[in-house]
Design a protein around this motif. Sequence first.
Motif, mmCIF file in Angstrom:
data_model
loop_
_atom_site.group_PDB
_atom_site.id
_atom_site.type_symbol
_atom_site.label_atom_id
_atom_site.label_comp_id
_atom_site.label_asym_id
_atom_site.label_seq_id
_atom_site.Cartn_x
_atom_site.Cartn_y
_atom_site.Cartn_z
ATOM 1 N N SER A 122 71.285 7.149 -48.266
ATOM 2 C CA SER A 122 70.327 7.091 -47.027
ATOM 3 C C SER A 122 70.535 5.697 -46.413
ATOM 4 N N LEU A 123 70.776 4.597 -47.171
ATOM 5 C CA LEU A 123 71.033 3.423 -46.931
ATOM 6 C C LEU A 123 72.242 3.191 -46.316
ATOM 7 N N ARG A 173 66.187 -2.093 -41.969
ATOM 8 C CA ARG A 173 66.403 -0.646 -41.500
ATOM 9 C C ARG A 173 66.894 -0.794 -40.077
ATOM 10 N N ASN A 201 72.427 4.810 -42.852
ATOM 11 C CA ASN A 201 71.589 3.920 -41.683
ATOM 12 C C ASN A 201 72.610 2.857 -41.349
ATOM 13 N N ARG A 202 73.436 2.344 -42.323
ATOM 14 C CA ARG A 202 74.241 1.021 -41.750
ATOM 15 C C ARG A 202 75.592 1.346 -41.368
ATOM 16 N N SER A 243 61.729 1.831 -52.701
ATOM 17 C CA SER A 243 63.407 2.109 -52.646
ATOM 18 C C SER A 243 64.003 1.814 -53.918
#
Length: 475
Positions: free
Chosen positions: A51-52, A168, A55-56, A42
């Motif tokens: 992407s992070l 994740r 996801n959050r 990562s």
Amino acid sequence: MVNRLSPREAMYYFMDPTGATSHLGALLVVDEASSEKADQTSPVDYPSLVSLVENRLQVAPRYRQVVCPVTMGLARPVWADDPDFDINFHIRRSGLPRPGSMSDLADLIARVMSRPLDRSRPLWEMYLIEGLADGGHALLTKTHRCLVDTHGPEMSEVITDESPQVRRLDPDVWMPGHPPGAAALAIGAVAEAVSRPGELLESVVAGNGVIGGVRSLVGFTVDRVGDLLAQVTDSTPSSPLDAPGTSSQMFTVASIPRRDCAKIAERHGCTVNDVVLAIIGGVLRRWLLSYDVAAPITGTVRVEIPLTTRDPGVITSAECGDRWVDVGAPGFVTDLPIGEDNPTVRLAQVAGLADRYSQSSRRVTQGPRPILSELGVVPFPELGSWAFRSWGKRGYNVPIAIGAAPVADRYVLGRKVSGIYSIPGLVAGHSLSIGVVEYAGALRFAFTADRGVIADLPALADYVTESFEELVGAD
């Protein structure tokens, strides 16, 4: 059912001066060399960061919503999904000329924070900044105050983890709802006002509903105005820091070891926060001496600080205690005796004044609060915005945000965050704001200033070191 802004969220939204946006943020410095246990799959790069965040976002749905005002102020604005949400608009990539210094980074941050947010989109931005001298990265977040309340996280708090293991969340399939039109919002506001006739009848009989609320509103308003007048009559000291400014900002940071500040506090029988305030007092004294070398430095500078600096018990939840960006928390107004040139005496005076004023009902505030929020109508947002800015200008010279508790180690994409700085919003009517965060064994100061008033802001970072060292060397 529409999701209407709370009275305080609406207050922050309408507090913006014309042509500007009230925002604050955070700076995270990520040191690649400090990530021995990092998940090497990562990397801290743009695709991984996007992407992070994607996801959050499910834990912070406001960051995918826009604010929709209601025609004629018939009701508070509503939150609505952004049908054209584009995460690549909000997350941006920037670079410093190599080797990038902290001065270069501060200049970039100042330019970013000087620009208003786009009100037609969700009110936040994030920047991945590359080119730091040590090969690391910086993450800059910029968020409107109506998104960050005492129970709402700032984006920098959303993307960080408490261990190198990247957390994740389960995949979240998000489909935006259909945004309401202007006519629908207006009709809904009128229908909402007349949809509870039972409450209206009860209020006439028992005096507890809408009519009863209106009847008691007179006494409530008199009390509120009385409180405001009490603060105004306790006049704020005149200061060059109150000079009208521009829309251009400057930014700088400084840090000092927390352990040495604790030793100073123990030696003088006060708290670490008292030492922080005494250091800030020394900084402001030095700046005023440089501002006008012919003028004698006497009197005080009035500051607003969180009540948690004197009474940690005012924290309402454990979650609020480990944050570095906070808005609207209870606070109080105290004075920094900048006319005192002896650092030891200044520290004693700072501690005594803070103890006294934190117990004074005239000096304690609950943070900005909406006026007559019970009505639910916002017919004159420009007038309300002017009123809040005027009262804030009279109440104090400098707002200071001090973290309620030390922040534990944080990681982004498995890399340790080596530095966290809370970027304070520049409040209208004030030319300087200060944020202080305790992280990784250091007290980290961040200064946001109006370029038209404090053009030499980088000097304040040196003044922090000088003020700290004179307390270390004081008997």
